[in-house]
Enzyme design. Structure first.
Site, PDB file in Angstrom:
ATOM      1  N   GLU A 329       0.823  -1.223   0.000  1.00  0.00           N
ATOM      2  CA  GLU A 329       0.000   0.000   0.000  1.00  0.00           C
ATOM      3  C   GLU A 329       0.851   1.264   0.000  1.00  0.00           C
ATOM      4  O   GLU A 329       0.619   2.198   0.770  1.00  0.00           O
ATOM      5  CB  GLU A 329      -0.957  -0.014   1.197  1.00  0.00           C
ATOM      6  N   ARG A 374      -6.206 -10.796  -5.745  1.00  0.00           N
ATOM      7  CA  ARG A 374      -5.507 -10.259  -4.564  1.00  0.00           C
ATOM      8  C   ARG A 374      -5.382 -11.319  -3.471  1.00  0.00           C
ATOM      9  O   ARG A 374      -4.371 -11.341  -2.743  1.00  0.00           O
ATOM     10  CB  ARG A 374      -6.262  -9.032  -4.038  1.00  0.00           C
ATOM     11  N   ASP A 403      -8.394  -8.963   4.035  1.00  0.00           N
ATOM     12  CA  ASP A 403      -8.094  -7.868   4.959  1.00  0.00           C
ATOM     13  C   ASP A 403      -9.106  -7.759   6.093  1.00  0.00           C
ATOM     14  O   ASP A 403      -9.947  -6.864   6.067  1.00  0.00           O
ATOM     15  CB  ASP A 403      -8.061  -6.546   4.156  1.00  0.00           C
ATOM     16  N   GLU A 431     -12.389  -2.234  12.282  1.00  0.00           N
ATOM     17  CA  GLU A 431     -12.410  -1.452  11.052  1.00  0.00           C
ATOM     18  C   GLU A 431     -13.548  -1.878  10.129  1.00  0.00           C
ATOM     19  O   GLU A 431     -14.222  -1.042   9.535  1.00  0.00           O
ATOM     20  CB  GLU A 431     -11.059  -1.611  10.330  1.00  0.00           C
ATOM     21  N   HIS A 559     -15.493  -7.388   1.422  1.00  0.00           N
ATOM     22  CA  HIS A 559     -14.924  -6.152   0.903  1.00  0.00           C
ATOM     23  C   HIS A 559     -15.945  -5.334   0.118  1.00  0.00           C
ATOM     24  O   HIS A 559     -15.661  -4.835  -0.969  1.00  0.00           O
ATOM     25  CB  HIS A 559     -13.708  -6.470   0.023  1.00  0.00           C
ATOM     26  N   TRP A 581      -9.193  -2.335  -5.138  1.00  0.00           N
ATOM     27  CA  TRP A 581      -9.736  -1.510  -4.053  1.00  0.00           C
ATOM     28  C   TRP A 581     -11.261  -1.384  -4.210  1.00  0.00           C
ATOM     29  O   TRP A 581     -11.941  -0.871  -3.328  1.00  0.00           O
ATOM     30  CB  TRP A 581      -9.083  -0.118  -4.050  1.00  0.00           C
TER      31      TRP A 581
HETATM   32  C1  BDP Z   1      -6.089  -2.097   6.113  1.00  0.00           C
HETATM   33  C2  BDP Z   1      -6.338  -0.727   6.645  1.00  0.00           C
HETATM   34  C3  BDP Z   1      -5.155   0.196   6.492  1.00  0.00           C
HETATM   35  C4  BDP Z   1      -3.912  -0.487   7.028  1.00  0.00           C
HETATM   36  C5  BDP Z   1      -3.729  -1.820   6.335  1.00  0.00           C
HETATM   37  C6  BDP Z   1      -2.567  -2.629   6.896  1.00  0.00           C
HETATM   38  O1  BDP Z   1      -7.444  -0.177   5.975  1.00  0.00           O
HETATM   39  O2  BDP Z   1      -5.442   1.388   7.183  1.00  0.00           O
HETATM   40  O3  BDP Z   1      -2.801   0.326   6.840  1.00  0.00           O
HETATM   41  O4  BDP Z   1      -4.857  -2.606   6.524  1.00  0.00           O
HETATM   42  O5  BDP Z   1      -2.829  -3.602   7.571  1.00  0.00           O
HETATM   43  O6  BDP Z   1      -7.050  -2.928   6.652  1.00  0.00           O
HETATM   44  O7  BDP Z   1      -1.426  -2.303   6.647  1.00  0.00           O
END
Ligand code: BDP
Length: 743
Positions: A329, A374, A403, A431, A559, A581
């Site tokens: 990222e 992904r 995630d 989150e 997601h 995304w």
């Molecule tokens: C995602 C989050 C992001 C984090 C990323 C991570 O949205 O803010 O930086 O993971 O784990 O879930 O690095």
């Protein structure tokens, strides 16, 4: 009682010699009376599961007081000092009195002594018990010694004595009869670490409980009492590490100015057995202006990290090491220099090794120009490196391959790198599960992952066995949890968010624990030991995880949240620069059906799992329905196990989720008599938000998917209140937890 319970008198009387003791005592007591009426409720939240509620039952109280009349410490260290403080905090709160401290052992005493401090005959007598515990373990045992009845807390090291003390106090909080207290226990995982995604400006990435508790500006001088309470809470569940800073790291934290601040925190945490770690930004050698490259194979760069490690250890001799998010990222990493994750991780490992430090290197990588699914990318990138990382590197892997979604299958890396220590990364902050406004009990979800069979070394190769190292005899083991802690007076925003912090700690200590036991313990320590209360509310907690899956992402959807802040539904989002995304990438809804085909006819992500899983999941009919749309793209009228269509099931599951929140509200209303007014009202109000948002998720998602299914909603599902355009138009520019630049 409450006044006393929150007043740490020992902090004053033991550490400072006051000239006019009586006067000060009276003054302090008056001040406490004045402030108590204002702060009593806030403090209840602040005290987490260490409430030490007054023990009122005459029988129980008298037995405890009769059986434990004094305490003797054979060890005199900072850590046993903390055990002593904790005992006094608890004693004052349980019984309204101090526990007498004696230098010589009396009859009916609590005795804290490490193994080597015990007289030889006792060491001999307890040989088998000691053989069963490790360096951080402890034993609690009632025995006769020289004609005296003793409750012994013993361990190999001082930290075990502190853990043993917390466990002993927990037993009292649970109102365990004293004769039943006999425990031998050790952590099964070595590095039990909270990951704070806290920035130096005190914003918290994905934090929903206020600002960061680290007040960097006032450190190193100002040591807030919260730091001590934080350490107590963590030590009470055995958490032994904290990464203070965000994985999206700022190299400033490695500067001398900040190392001094970090040192102040490390000094506070040390007696509680908590090591401090930092996130290391890979490009730090360049950002500090020292070098022009951060190439991990460049000797100057290697020297820079070595010097940096030496400098940190000079101030913090027990510094834990670095957590690194690299080439993920947008974060810099070894790939920027044509090098690999192995090159990067091993370079840092080399710098830390002489000091016994470790590197926690994250496997959360996916590329912006790789067209591969992904869900497959981290595995594809890391598995070929198996066995190549240095001994003091742990690869930190999220529980699932995407995630931290409400439900994901376990990450296929677990079990696929037998020659590499793998560390679990769970997300405690919610989150994707309703921020700090939804009551969602996460240990249930953590347990689901931990007990899943990877089949990688035959049957019963569970994720827990990968993590605790038992599956392939790993020397280094760890579990990380992304913290949900902020400067809210109750630490986590939602009073039930505390259970997720607590539960993470318990599972990091023992990944085989049942989440129901954890919920029951937490409820008893936090609210009430009443049987009806504990049964009813633990049922509600255990159900809560499934409910959030139902009203957000049923049947394997994932997601599909809104962009950036991730608050609320956004299955329609398709305009973001990176394909992966966009929610449409994940659900692939069209007139023919919905879901991501990850079988051989699709992305073949399934091939990253062991054979028995591949076979079961290849066919939609044998795929567990909770993962159906994770692995298959199916027609809207696909017939499910109950004989109804996929569309019918999807719609009614969303509805069930909403109804379950309604039920939680009713359940909670019935619990009023067990809970103090402030926490009761807070949970009640938050449940209303949860209900509103559950309906919003249901209505927005069903309005969106209905355009493709072209089928009517089942009768029991109400028509959405608004049309799809309305849901799409909703904007939340100040939703919490997001970096301002992402708005
Ligand atoms: C995602 C989050 C992001 C984090 C990323 C991570 O949205 O803010 O930086 O993971 O784990 O879930 O690095």
């Amino acid at each position: 009682m409450v006044i006393l319970s929150n007043f740490r008198f020992s902090d004053v009387s033991h550490s400072v010699k006051l000239p006019k003791m009586k006067f000060y005592k009276t003054l302090i007591i008056c001040l406490l009376f004045l402030s108590s009426s204002l702060s009593i409720y806030a403090q209840k939240g602040h005290d987490l599961w260490l409430q030490y509620a007054e023990i009122t039952g005459d029988n129980l109280k008298n037995t405890y007081l009769d059986e434990i009349q004094s305490v003797t410490f054979s060890s005199q260290s900072e850590t046993t000092g903390k055990a002593q403080e904790e005992l006094q905090i608890a004693w004052r709160s349980f019984f309204g009195q101090e526990l007498a401290v004696n230098t010589t052992l009396q009859n009916k005493a609590l005795w804290l002594a490490t193994e080597k401090e015990l007289p030889k005959p006792l060491q001999q007598q307890l040989k088998t018990d000691f053989a069963h515990i490790n360096e951080e373990g402890f034993l609690i045992k009632k025995l006769q010694f020289k004609g005296k009845a003793i409750m012994l807390i013993s361990a190999k090291k001082e930290i075990g004595l502190l853990y043993g003390t917390f466990r002993f106090l927990k037993e009292l909080q649970l109102h365990q009869p004293i004769e039943k207290i006999a425990i031998t226990d050790s952590p099964k995982i070595q590095k039990r670490v909270l990951n704070h995604w806290d920035n130096l400006d005190r914003t918290v990435e994905r934090g929903y409980a206020g600002f960061s508790i680290w007040d960097w500006h006032l450190l190193p001088e100002l040591i807030k009492p919260e730091y001590i309470d934080y350490a107590r809470a963590n030590a009470s569940v055995g958490i032994n590490g904290t990464v203070l800073t965000n994985v999206n790291a700022n190299s400033l934290v490695l500067s001398p100015q900040y190392i001094e601040k970090v040192q102040a925190l490390a000094d506070v945490f040390r007696p509680y057995g908590i090591q401090v770690y930092l996130t290391a930004r890979f490009s730090s050698p360049v950002e500090t202006g020292d070098l022009e490259t951060a190439d991990p194979l460049d000797p100057e760069v290697r020297k820079w990290w070595k010097n940096k490690a030496d400098e940190i250890y000079q101030s913090i001799p027990d510094f834990g090491g670095f957590l690194v998010k690299a080439n993920s990222e947008g974060q810099p990493g070894p790939n920027n220099y044509g090098r690999t994750h192995v090159d990067g991780a091993n370079m840092m490992a080399e710098a830390l090794a002489p000091h016994n430090g470790i590197v926690m290197w994250r496997a959360f990588v996916y590329s912006e120009d790789d067209p591969e699914d992904r869900a497959k990318q981290a595995y594809s990138e890391f598995v070929p490196f198996d066995g190549q990382f240095a001994e003091n590197v742990l690869i930190q892997v999220k529980n699932g391959p995407i995630d931290f979604q409400p439900r994901e299958p376990f990450h296929p890396i677990f079990g696929a790198m037998p020659d590499t220590p793998l560390m679990m990364e769970f997300q405690i902050t919610q989150e994707y599960l309703g921020f700090s406004s939804h009551l969602v009990y996460l240990p249930k979800m953590f347990q689901e992952t931990l007990e899943t069979d990877t089949y990688t070394a035959g049957k019963n190769s569970t994720v827990a066995k990968v993590i605790d190292g038992s599956l392939s005899h790993k020397k280094l083991t760890g579990m990380a949890g992304v913290a949900n802690i902020g400067n809210e007076s109750n630490w986590t925003g939602h009073p039930f968010g505390q259970a997720n912090w607590y539960g993470f700690g318990r599972l990091a200590w023992n990944p085989y624990l049942d989440s129901r036991t954890i919920a029951e313990d937490w409820l008893k320590m936090t609210f009430s030991t009443d049987e009806e209360f504990v049964r009813t509310v633990s049922d509600m907690m255990l159900q809560s995880r499934e409910s959030v899956v139902k009203y957000m992402t049923p049947l394997g959807l994932h997601h599909i949240m809104a962009t950036g802040h991730h608050y609320g539904p956004g299955p329609w989002v398709s305009n973001l620069s990176r394909p992966e995304w966009n929610p449409v990438y994940y659900h692939k809804a069209d007139s023919l059906g919905v879901g991501f085909d990850r079988t051989t006819s699709g992305s073949d992500a399934l091939s990253q799992y062991a054979n028995p899983i591949q076979q079961e999941y290849e066919n939609p009919e044998t795929t567990p329905e909770e993962f159906l749309l994770w692995f298959h793209h199916l027609p809207w009228d696909y017939q499910m196990k109950n004989g109804k269509t996929l569309w019918f099931n999807m719609s009614s599951t969303y509805q069930e989720g909403v109804e379950e929140v309604q039920k939680m509200i009713q359940t909670w209303q019935g619990m009023k008599k067990f809970v103090d007014e402030q926490r009761f009202q807070k949970v009640s109000m938050l449940l209303q938000i949860q209900l509103k948002e559950a309906r919003w998720w249901r209505d927005a998602c069903l309005s969106y998917f209905k355009q493709f299914s072209k089928m009517e909603l089942p009768e029991n599902v109400p028509q959405p209140e608004h049309n799809l355009d309305y849901y799409k138009s909703l904007k939340f520019p100040f939703a919490p937890g997001i970096r301002p630049s992402w708005n």
